[in-house]
Design a protein around this motif. Structure first.
Motif, short mmCIF file in Angstrom:
data_model
loop_
_atom_site.label_atom_id
_atom_site.label_comp_id
_atom_site.label_asym_id
_atom_site.label_seq_id
_atom_site.Cartn_x
_atom_site.Cartn_y
_atom_site.Cartn_z
N LEU A 56 -14.95 80.34 79.44
CA LEU A 56 -13.78 80.60 80.26
C LEU A 56 -14.07 80.14 81.69
O LEU A 56 -15.06 80.56 82.29
CB LEU A 56 -13.44 82.09 80.24
CG LEU A 56 -13.20 82.69 78.86
CD1 LEU A 56 -13.17 84.21 78.92
CD2 LEU A 56 -11.91 82.16 78.26
N LEU A 57 -13.21 79.28 82.20
CA LEU A 57 -13.43 78.68 83.52
C LEU A 57 -12.32 79.11 84.48
O LEU A 57 -11.13 78.93 84.18
CB LEU A 57 -13.43 77.16 83.43
CG LEU A 57 -14.52 76.51 82.57
CD1 LEU A 57 -14.21 75.04 82.38
CD2 LEU A 57 -15.88 76.70 83.21
N ARG A 58 -12.72 79.67 85.61
CA ARG A 58 -11.77 79.91 86.68
C ARG A 58 -11.83 78.69 87.61
O ARG A 58 -12.89 78.37 88.15
CB ARG A 58 -12.14 81.17 87.45
CG ARG A 58 -11.17 81.52 88.57
CD ARG A 58 -9.87 82.08 88.04
NE ARG A 58 -10.05 83.38 87.41
CZ ARG A 58 -9.05 84.08 86.87
NH1 ARG A 58 -7.82 83.58 86.89
NH2 ARG A 58 -9.28 85.24 86.30
N VAL A 59 -10.70 78.00 87.73
CA VAL A 59 -10.66 76.75 88.49
C VAL A 59 -9.70 76.91 89.67
O VAL A 59 -8.57 77.36 89.51
CB VAL A 59 -10.20 75.57 87.60
CG1 VAL A 59 -10.19 74.27 88.39
CG2 VAL A 59 -11.12 75.44 86.39
N ASP A 60 -10.18 76.51 90.83
CA ASP A 60 -9.37 76.57 92.05
C ASP A 60 -8.22 75.58 91.95
O ASP A 60 -8.44 74.38 91.78
CB ASP A 60 -10.26 76.25 93.26
CG ASP A 60 -9.50 76.34 94.58
OD1 ASP A 60 -8.33 76.77 94.57
OD2 ASP A 60 -10.09 75.96 95.61
N SER A 61 -6.99 76.08 92.04
CA SER A 61 -5.82 75.21 91.91
C SER A 61 -5.18 74.88 93.25
O SER A 61 -4.11 74.27 93.27
CB SER A 61 -4.78 75.87 90.99
OG SER A 61 -4.38 77.13 91.52
N SER A 62 -5.85 75.26 94.35
CA SER A 62 -5.24 75.02 95.66
C SER A 62 -5.11 73.55 95.98
O SER A 62 -4.28 73.15 96.81
CB SER A 62 -6.06 75.72 96.76
OG SER A 62 -7.39 75.19 96.81
N GLY A 63 -5.91 72.72 95.36
CA GLY A 63 -5.84 71.29 95.60
C GLY A 63 -4.86 70.56 94.71
O GLY A 63 -4.81 69.32 94.74
N GLY A 64 -4.10 71.30 93.90
CA GLY A 64 -3.12 70.67 93.02
C GLY A 64 -3.68 70.33 91.66
O GLY A 64 -4.87 70.52 91.38
N MET A 65 -2.84 69.81 90.79
CA MET A 65 -3.23 69.52 89.42
C MET A 65 -4.29 68.44 89.33
O MET A 65 -5.13 68.45 88.42
CB MET A 65 -2.00 69.10 88.60
CG MET A 65 -1.01 70.23 88.37
SD MET A 65 -1.79 71.68 87.61
CE MET A 65 -2.37 70.99 86.08
N ALA A 66 -4.28 67.50 90.28
CA ALA A 66 -5.29 66.45 90.24
C ALA A 66 -6.69 67.03 90.42
O ALA A 66 -7.65 66.61 89.74
CB ALA A 66 -5.00 65.41 91.33
#
Length: 237
Positions: free
Chosen positions: A195-205
């Motif tokens: 399970l990965l928590r990924v920072d989405s503040s930079g958008g989908m790219a």
């Protein structure tokens, strides 16, 4: 790495209760571990000599008529002639938890109890170092590291409970830019769910780049001795 694959699946955050799929995976894995600790497992043996050429050249040649494979005094070896094709293209030794489960798979074979270690040794030589438990009903793949360990008389710690392995995986994935958290669970369609928590503040790219980098980490063949298959599950941040 034999059998190793990486699948990325999204996971939605749930409520207070356990994820039903994870709970089901835990129950299945508990069953698998109990079977490994048993003194006997059941393998199928054809009632009569089989017809057909050995698959991939890995089946022992019969001393009988061409195109026929006779029985040996080793039930596990005979069971290898009934190896099961898995969806990913690998082959596995069919192993059963009961005669009833075997009958649900095929009614033209007979159940023979064998020692788990012997079944593992045959699987290591005659298949892709895999078992499939109760094909046709449970269809639970026993990971390659478990089969190899059992064949060699060594203890096996599942990757979903192996803290040193998880620590190393977490360290490598945690070093990927954008990954803010890593957790583990038994996989639904693979041995290990990451399970990965990924920072989405930079958008989908940015999310896509982080997941691609995580996939590159997990397809490293060095994991092959420790983890059979992995599914990466990104969590929305």
């Amino acid at each position: 790495m034999s059998g190793h694959e990486d699948v990325t699946r999204p996971v939605r955050p749930g409520g207070a209760g356990p994820d039903p799929q994870v709970a089901a995976a835990l129950a299945a894995r508990a069953k698998m571990e109990r079977l490994l600790a048993a003194s006997r497992v059941i393998v199928p043996v054809a009632a009569h000599a089989l017809t057909g050429a050995p698959r991939d050249g890995r089946r022992p040649a019969s001393a009988g008529a061409p195109g026929h494979e006779g029985h040996t005094k080793d039930a596990a070896q005979d069971a290898a002639t009934l190896a099961v094709d898995l969806p990913d293209g690998h082959i596995a030794l069919p192993v059963f938890t009961s005669a009833a489960a075997m009958r649900a798979w095929r009614d033209d074979v007979r159940p023979v109890p064998v020692e788990p270690a012997r079944a593992a040794q045959v699987a290591a030589l005659e298949t892709d170092q895999l078992w499939v438990l109760d094909p046709g009903t449970r269809d639970l793949r026993l990971p390659r590291p478990a089969v190899v360990a059992l064949a060699g008389g060594e203890a096996w710690i599942p990757s979903w409970r192996n803290e040193p392995v998880q620590a190393e995986v977490a360290a490598q994935l945690g070093a990927v830019e954008g990954v803010t958290g890593v957790a583990f669970a038994p996989g639904e369609g693979a041995e290990l769910r990451v399970l990965l928590r990924v920072d989405s503040s930079g958008g989908m790219a940015g999310v896509a780049a982080a997941l691609e980098a995580c996939q590159m980490v997990m397809v490293n063949p060095a994991w092959g001795e420790l983890i059979d298959t992995v599914e990466l599950c990104p969590l929305p941040a």
